[in-house]
Motif scaffolding. Structure first.
Motif, PDB file in Angstrom:
ATOM      1  N   ARG A  41       0.822  -1.216   0.000  1.00  0.00           N
ATOM      2  CA  ARG A  41       0.000   0.000   0.000  1.00  0.00           C
ATOM      3  C   ARG A  41       0.856   1.266   0.000  1.00  0.00           C
ATOM      4  O   ARG A  41       0.365   2.350  -0.316  1.00  0.00           O
ATOM      5  CB  ARG A  41      -0.904   0.041   1.242  1.00  0.00           C
ATOM      6  CG  ARG A  41      -1.809  -1.154   1.407  1.00  0.00           C
ATOM      7  CD  ARG A  41      -2.903  -1.221   0.349  1.00  0.00           C
ATOM      8  NE  ARG A  41      -3.583  -2.517   0.430  1.00  0.00           N
ATOM      9  CZ  ARG A  41      -3.228  -3.578  -0.275  1.00  0.00           C
ATOM     10  NH1 ARG A  41      -2.221  -3.509  -1.115  1.00  0.00           N
ATOM     11  NH2 ARG A  41      -3.890  -4.721  -0.168  1.00  0.00           N
ATOM     12  N   ALA A  42       2.119   1.155   0.365  1.00  0.00           N
ATOM     13  CA  ALA A  42       2.993   2.326   0.467  1.00  0.00           C
ATOM     14  C   ALA A  42       3.296   2.912  -0.908  1.00  0.00           C
ATOM     15  O   ALA A  42       3.159   2.251  -1.939  1.00  0.00           O
ATOM     16  CB  ALA A  42       4.289   1.952   1.185  1.00  0.00           C
ATOM     17  N   ASP A  43       3.721   4.169  -0.902  1.00  0.00           N
ATOM     18  CA  ASP A  43       4.020   4.864  -2.151  1.00  0.00           C
ATOM     19  C   ASP A  43       5.229   4.248  -2.846  1.00  0.00           C
ATOM     20  O   ASP A  43       6.193   3.818  -2.204  1.00  0.00           O
ATOM     21  CB  ASP A  43       4.319   6.339  -1.882  1.00  0.00           C
ATOM     22  CG  ASP A  43       3.096   7.108  -1.436  1.00  0.00           C
ATOM     23  OD1 ASP A  43       1.962   6.635  -1.695  1.00  0.00           O
ATOM     24  OD2 ASP A  43       3.269   8.180  -0.827  1.00  0.00           O
ATOM     25  N   SER A  44       5.158   4.220  -4.169  1.00  0.00           N
ATOM     26  CA  SER A  44       6.323   3.874  -4.971  1.00  0.00           C
ATOM     27  C   SER A  44       7.051   5.164  -5.336  1.00  0.00           C
ATOM     28  O   SER A  44       6.671   6.255  -4.892  1.00  0.00           O
ATOM     29  CB  SER A  44       5.892   3.149  -6.247  1.00  0.00           C
ATOM     30  OG  SER A  44       5.292   4.068  -7.159  1.00  0.00           O
ATOM     31  N   ALA A  45       8.065   5.052  -6.162  1.00  0.00           N
ATOM     32  CA  ALA A  45       8.784   6.246  -6.612  1.00  0.00           C
ATOM     33  C   ALA A  45       8.006   7.014  -7.673  1.00  0.00           C
ATOM     34  O   ALA A  45       8.384   8.139  -8.024  1.00  0.00           O
ATOM     35  CB  ALA A  45      10.155   5.853  -7.156  1.00  0.00           C
ATOM     36  N   LEU A  46       6.924   6.434  -8.185  1.00  0.00           N
ATOM     37  CA  LEU A  46       6.132   7.088  -9.217  1.00  0.00           C
ATOM     38  C   LEU A  46       5.001   7.893  -8.580  1.00  0.00           C
ATOM     39  O   LEU A  46       4.211   7.346  -7.808  1.00  0.00           O
ATOM     40  CB  LEU A  46       5.554   6.044 -10.175  1.00  0.00           C
ATOM     41  CG  LEU A  46       6.583   5.260 -10.991  1.00  0.00           C
ATOM     42  CD1 LEU A  46       5.890   4.210 -11.848  1.00  0.00           C
ATOM     43  CD2 LEU A  46       7.404   6.188 -11.850  1.00  0.00           C
ATOM     44  N   PRO A  47       4.895   9.167  -8.875  1.00  0.00           N
ATOM     45  CA  PRO A  47       3.860  10.008  -8.271  1.00  0.00           C
ATOM     46  C   PRO A  47       2.460   9.432  -8.497  1.00  0.00           C
ATOM     47  O   PRO A  47       2.086   9.098  -9.624  1.00  0.00           O
ATOM     48  CB  PRO A  47       4.029  11.347  -8.998  1.00  0.00           C
ATOM     49  CG  PRO A  47       5.442  11.354  -9.474  1.00  0.00           C
ATOM     50  CD  PRO A  47       5.757   9.926  -9.802  1.00  0.00           C
ATOM     51  N   GLY A  48       1.710   9.298  -7.405  1.00  0.00           N
ATOM     52  CA  GLY A  48       0.335   8.834  -7.495  1.00  0.00           C
ATOM     53  C   GLY A  48       0.164   7.333  -7.556  1.00  0.00           C
ATOM     54  O   GLY A  48      -0.963   6.852  -7.577  1.00  0.00           O
ATOM     55  N   TRP A  49       1.261   6.606  -7.585  1.00  0.00           N
ATOM     56  CA  TRP A  49       1.197   5.149  -7.655  1.00  0.00           C
ATOM     57  C   TRP A  49       1.769   4.517  -6.400  1.00  0.00           C
ATOM     58  O   TRP A  49       2.886   4.855  -5.975  1.00  0.00           O
ATOM     59  CB  TRP A  49       1.988   4.634  -8.867  1.00  0.00           C
ATOM     60  CG  TRP A  49       1.176   4.537 -10.115  1.00  0.00           C
ATOM     61  CD1 TRP A  49       0.009   5.191 -10.400  1.00  0.00           C
ATOM     62  CD2 TRP A  49       1.488   3.747 -11.276  1.00  0.00           C
ATOM     63  NE1 TRP A  49      -0.430   4.869 -11.651  1.00  0.00           N
ATOM     64  CE2 TRP A  49       0.455   3.984 -12.214  1.00  0.00           C
ATOM     65  CE3 TRP A  49       2.518   2.892 -11.606  1.00  0.00           C
ATOM     66  CZ2 TRP A  49       0.432   3.375 -13.467  1.00  0.00           C
ATOM     67  CZ3 TRP A  49       2.507   2.279 -12.855  1.00  0.00           C
ATOM     68  CH2 TRP A  49       1.472   2.513 -13.771  1.00  0.00           C
ATOM     69  N   SER A  50       1.003   3.594  -5.818  1.00  0.00           N
ATOM     70  CA  SER A  50       1.532   2.752  -4.754  1.00  0.00           C
ATOM     71  C   SER A  50       2.366   1.631  -5.370  1.00  0.00           C
ATOM     72  O   SER A  50       2.403   1.459  -6.595  1.00  0.00           O
ATOM     73  CB  SER A  50       0.381   2.149  -3.939  1.00  0.00           C
ATOM     74  OG  SER A  50      -0.327   1.206  -4.739  1.00  0.00           O
ATOM     75  N   ARG A  51       3.011   0.855  -4.518  1.00  0.00           N
ATOM     76  CA  ARG A  51       3.717  -0.325  -5.042  1.00  0.00           C
ATOM     77  C   ARG A  51       2.735  -1.297  -5.687  1.00  0.00           C
ATOM     78  O   ARG A  51       3.076  -1.987  -6.647  1.00  0.00           O
ATOM     79  CB  ARG A  51       4.493  -1.004  -3.917  1.00  0.00           C
ATOM     80  CG  ARG A  51       5.692  -0.191  -3.430  1.00  0.00           C
ATOM     81  CD  ARG A  51       6.451  -0.913  -2.340  1.00  0.00           C
ATOM     82  NE  ARG A  51       7.607  -0.159  -1.899  1.00  0.00           N
ATOM     83  CZ  ARG A  51       7.862   0.187  -0.634  1.00  0.00           C
ATOM     84  NH1 ARG A  51       7.011  -0.176   0.329  1.00  0.00           N
ATOM     85  NH2 ARG A  51       8.943   0.869  -0.326  1.00  0.00           N
ATOM     86  N   GLY A  52       1.509  -1.330  -5.156  1.00  0.00           N
ATOM     87  CA  GLY A  52       0.488  -2.184  -5.762  1.00  0.00           C
ATOM     88  C   GLY A  52       0.166  -1.775  -7.187  1.00  0.00           C
ATOM     89  O   GLY A  52      -0.069  -2.623  -8.054  1.00  0.00           O
ATOM     90  N   HIS A  53       0.176  -0.464  -7.453  1.00  0.00           N
ATOM     91  CA  HIS A  53      -0.028   0.015  -8.819  1.00  0.00           C
ATOM     92  C   HIS A  53       1.103  -0.458  -9.729  1.00  0.00           C
ATOM     93  O   HIS A  53       0.865  -0.937 -10.843  1.00  0.00           O
ATOM     94  CB  HIS A  53      -0.095   1.544  -8.851  1.00  0.00           C
ATOM     95  CG  HIS A  53      -1.364   2.134  -8.324  1.00  0.00           C
ATOM     96  ND1 HIS A  53      -1.570   2.392  -6.994  1.00  0.00           N
ATOM     97  CD2 HIS A  53      -2.498   2.522  -8.965  1.00  0.00           C
ATOM     98  CE1 HIS A  53      -2.770   2.930  -6.832  1.00  0.00           C
ATOM     99  NE2 HIS A  53      -3.353   3.009  -8.004  1.00  0.00           N
TER     100      HIS A  53
END
Length: 231
Positions: A41-53
């Protein structure tokens, strides 16, 4: 030169590239094998995307490329994603909130399906056209190579370790981002033609910068440069 010799030369380079992608798949499988729901659920390095995204996109792309290959072998072209860009975005949103175990299984299984599709490609089939970027079956391997390596880095769960082979591929693919009339002078090569801009630092950091990603070390530029869009 015989047709058989030509076919062997086609197969060997593709086998090497597929081996690089398979190694990336294995690294990603190891990472997601210990992923927790909170991490997903945490943020990835991509704006607006979680790791799940990110993981949903990686899995969906594998299945999209599998379909590109399978249709190409039947002499057909098919859209990359059902519903185009909107369908792609909707599918990512729909899958991003799944439990970590489901995300991990999707990533691993979709990668296996893609590798199986490539295994069915004959020596003279790599040049068959696909609809993705108006490329060929061979291009699907390069697309997957870039996406797996870059998006594994976007997860932010392990240090970025890009092989010299991948860095070289990325430098070539992303060189169109260099402004016209500029040559980017790196520690081991020069990209583009024109007024030189010297960049010093770790080569993986330079590749990450060229890909529009954060990097761990320090890069020094002889003068500022603004990159163009992703090619």
């Amino acid at each position: 030169m015989s047709l058989a010799t030509n076919s062997i030369r086609k197969v060997v380079p593709m086998a090497q590239k597929i081996a690089e992608v398979a190694a990336g798949h294995a690294r990603l499988a190891e990472i997601v094998g210990t992923l927790t729901d909170d991490q997903a659920r945490a943020d990835s390095a991509l704006p607006g995307w979680s790791r799940g995204h990110v993981l949903t996109h990686v899995a969906n792309l594998a299945r999209a490329l599998t379909r590109q290959v399978e249709y190409a072998l039947d002499g057909k072209l098919v859209d990359v994603y059902d519903g185009g860009a909107e369908g792609r975005a909707a599918a990512i949103e729909q899958g991003a909130g799944r439990p970590a175990a489901a995300l991990a299984d999707d990533v691993v299984q979709s990668a296996k399906e893609l590798e199986s599709a490539w295994a069915a490609v004959g020596p003279d089939d790599w040049a068959r056209p696909v609809k993705h970027r108006d490329g060929t079956v061979a291009d699907t391997v390069l697309v997957r190579w870039r996406e797996v390596e870059i998006h594994t880095a976007d997860l932010g769960l392990t240090p970025v370790r890009w092989s010299p082979e991948f860095r070289g591929h990325l430098f070539g693919f992303l060189s169109p981002r260099i402004p016209a009339g500029v040559s980017l002078v790196l520690p081991d090569r020069t990209l583009g033609e024109g007024e030189p801009v010297h960049v010093t630092g770790d080569l993986t950091d330079i590749a990450a910068w060229l890909a529009g990603r954060d990097y761990a070390g320090e890069l020094v530029f002889s003068r500022p440069i603004r990159l163009g869009p992703w090619p």
